[in-house]
Scaffold this motif. Structure first.
Motif, PDB file in Angstrom:
ATOM      1  N   LYS A 125     -28.535  30.509 -38.900  1.00 22.63           N
ATOM      2  CA  LYS A 125     -27.984  32.123 -39.890  1.00 22.63           C
ATOM      3  C   LYS A 125     -26.417  31.529 -39.986  1.00 22.63           C
ATOM      4  N   ASN A 126     -26.023  31.870 -39.173  1.00 23.38           N
ATOM      5  CA  ASN A 126     -24.113  32.308 -38.910  1.00 23.38           C
ATOM      6  C   ASN A 126     -23.532  30.719 -39.217  1.00 23.38           C
ATOM      7  N   PHE A 127     -24.614  29.449 -38.577  1.00 26.28           N
ATOM      8  CA  PHE A 127     -23.729  28.392 -38.941  1.00 26.28           C
ATOM      9  C   PHE A 127     -23.613  28.052 -40.866  1.00 26.28           C
ATOM     10  N   LEU A 128     -25.135  28.475 -41.484  1.00 21.17           N
ATOM     11  CA  LEU A 128     -24.932  28.334 -42.304  1.00 21.17           C
ATOM     12  C   LEU A 128     -24.285  29.556 -43.628  1.00 21.17           C
ATOM     13  N   ALA A 129     -24.213  30.297 -42.745  1.00 23.58           N
ATOM     14  CA  ALA A 129     -23.435  31.122 -43.323  1.00 23.58           C
ATOM     15  C   ALA A 129     -21.339  31.321 -42.915  1.00 23.58           C
ATOM     16  N   VAL A 130     -21.533  30.346 -42.550  1.00 27.42           N
ATOM     17  CA  VAL A 130     -20.243  29.770 -42.176  1.00 27.42           C
ATOM     18  C   VAL A 130     -19.774  29.010 -43.630  1.00 27.42           C
ATOM     19  N   LEU A 131     -20.708  27.945 -43.846  1.00 28.96           N
ATOM     20  CA  LEU A 131     -20.680  27.061 -44.705  1.00 28.96           C
ATOM     21  C   LEU A 131     -20.349  28.056 -45.640  1.00 28.96           C
ATOM     22  N   LEU A 132     -21.362  28.498 -45.832  1.00 28.82           N
ATOM     23  CA  LEU A 132     -21.389  29.876 -46.991  1.00 28.82           C
ATOM     24  C   LEU A 132     -20.182  30.716 -47.693  1.00 28.82           C
ATOM     25  N   GLY A 133     -19.176  30.328 -46.521  1.00 29.10           N
ATOM     26  CA  GLY A 133     -18.106  31.502 -46.435  1.00 29.10           C
ATOM     27  C   GLY A 133     -18.299  33.133 -46.506  1.00 29.10           C
ATOM     28  N   ASP A 134     -19.802  33.674 -45.944  1.00 29.00           N
ATOM     29  CA  ASP A 134     -20.373  34.093 -46.420  1.00 29.00           C
ATOM     30  C   ASP A 134     -20.340  35.586 -45.193  1.00 29.00           C
TER      31      ASP A 134
END
Length: 467
Positions: A125-134
């Motif tokens: 969850k954190n990895f994908l959120a970081v990529l999206l800037g979320d």
């Protein structure tokens, strides 16, 4: 005074002749900027080691080395996001407390590395959120994300265990599936928040993460340590050839073959003069005896130079800081199967243990081997139930044609894995190699509803935990 003013007067006259607004002389006199060098806005990077445990030393060593390259290249800490469990440098098993090395003769690569997401905060969850800037989707960590704009360049490096269509995380109960990663990259492209993105991936079957999935029209270029159906390899391991073995006090591998190849190549070359295509060829040639390095996505981006994403520094100084001083970068003659590197560690730990600790070390080694056996037998039995004892193994390991994704229904695959693990225990780092078997079941029309009963029969003897 007249001589000092004359050049300015000439320039003013030329500007008047050409037309101040939009004339050619205005463009000529404009200070050179990043626009002219195709480095617009900001360079960003995400570095992630998806494992924990001293037996996986090499993954965090890889990430730390990658950070040092980017830092030397001029990237700011505020633009580099680091994911690592951070249980290696100060581990009781570390013969050099507070230090991590990525080469037998290398110096410390741990110093100065940001601790953005550590421990349980290293998750999907954190990895994908970081990529999206979320930032709203984050839990824990520093809150740092890739807050990029349409003119920015993003470099992503992921190193860990993997399996067909899946990448590991330190928490063994969760994994990153290929479709979720690619869908995130597509979503970021649709948001218009980068100009181009490069993804370097170290894992077994890492080609399966992008094979048949990564579009060629979203300005993403990816390279992987292996193709869709082979292992990647650890290197600088105990027992290696002279010059490739770690210092004698180390019982674990220091790096991964693909990873150290691209990083040591970066250490000794001027990144302003080296393209991604050239580095890809160098890395491919260095690892050719072990695995097939692959490239996917927008292959036109491989003509860009490395400095656009990694920055650039004096290669001689960089090499002396973090890597080997050998600029030849010939093929490495010793490597260990990625999935066997933990066995190597536990074996050496047992072999070198004192009398008081030998029984505990022996127990660790036997537990790891027993887990492997249980997972393998469970999958084998399921294949036998479905397709017969002779045809089962062949069917479950069948590889789809080049250009096809691993599975047509990713939700089916995820449900199959969950159902198996509920009955048989977690697949773990080793067991991820069997995701192809579950994918083939889905492709053959075996739905997840059938898996609980199948797994129960196959794993009736026990419900082991993963190691």
């Amino acid at each position: 005074m007249a001589r000092l003013c004359f050049p300015l007067l000439v320039v003013q006259l030329l500007l008047l002749i050409a037309g101040v607004a939009g004339g050619p002389w205005q463009e000529f006199l404009r200070p050179q900027s990043d626009v002219d060098n195709d480095v617009i806005g900001t360079r960003w990077a995400v570095l992630i080691a998806g494992s924990k445990g001293f037996e996986n030393y090499r993954h965090q060593a890889d990430v730390c080395h990658a950070y040092q390259i980017l830092k030397k290249g001029g990237l700011k800490d505020e633009n580099i996001v680091v994911f690592m469990y951070d249980d290696i440098a100060n581990n009781s098993a570390n013969p050099r407390p507070g230090v991590i090395i990525n080469h037998p003769n290398g110096s410390d690569v741990y110093a100065g590395v940001p601790k953005d997401y550590t421990g349980e905060d290293v998750n999907v969850k954190n990895f994908l959120a970081v990529l999206l800037g979320d930032k709203s989707a984050l839990t824990g960590g520093t809150g740092k994300v890739i807050n990029s704009s349409q003119d920015d360049h993003i470099f992503v490096y992921y190193t860990d265990h993997g399996g067909p269509g899946v990448l590991g995380m330190p928490t063994l109960s969760e994994s990153l599936y290929a479709n979720d990663l690619v869908e995130t990259l597509v979503k970021k492209h649709l948001a218009g928040t980068y100009k181009s993105l490069v993804f370097y991936l170290e894992a077994c079957e890492s080609g399966s993460i992008f094979e048949g999935l990564l579009p060629a029209n979203i300005s993403v270029y990816a390279t992987t340590a292996s193709n869709a159906n082979e292992s990647s390899w650890a290197t600088y391991c105990p027992g290696g050839r002279e010059g490739e073995a770690p210092p004698p006090e180390f019982m674990t591998c220091l790096g991964d073959l693909y990873s150290v190849s691209w990083m040591e190549d970066s250490d000794v070359h001027n990144l302003r003069n080296e393209s991604f295509e050239l580095q890809y060829d160098n890395v491919k040639n260095r690892t050719l005896s072990w695995s097939h390095v692959m490239q996917y996505g927008d292959l036109g981006l491989n003509a860009q130079t490395l400095d656009i994403f990694m920055g650039s520094s004096d290669p001689a100084n960089h090499s002396a800081t973090v890597g080997s001083t050998d600029n030849s970068l010939g093929q490495l003659s010793s490597a260990v199967h990625q999935r066997d590197a933990d066995l190597l560690y536990f074996w050496h730990k047992y072999r070198r243990s004192s009398d008081g600790m030998s029984e505990e070390a022996r127990k660790e080694l036997l537990e790891v081997m027993a887990h492997r056996s249980r997972v393998d037998k469970g999958i084998e039995r399921i294949g036998g139930i479905l397709f017969g004892t002779e045809a089962g193994p062949q069917f479950l390991t069948a590889v789809r044609p080049t250009g096809w994704p691993l599975v047509d229904d990713w939700d089916c695959l995820k449900s199959m894995v969950r159902a198996f693990e509920e009955q048989c225990g977690l697949l773990g780092q080793y067991g991820m190699k069997h995701t192809r078997a579950f994918a083939n079941m889905c492709n053959a029309g075996v739905g997840p509803i059938a898996m609980p009963n199948l797994a129960s029969k196959a794993c009736a003897a026990s419900t082991p935990s993963a190691f």
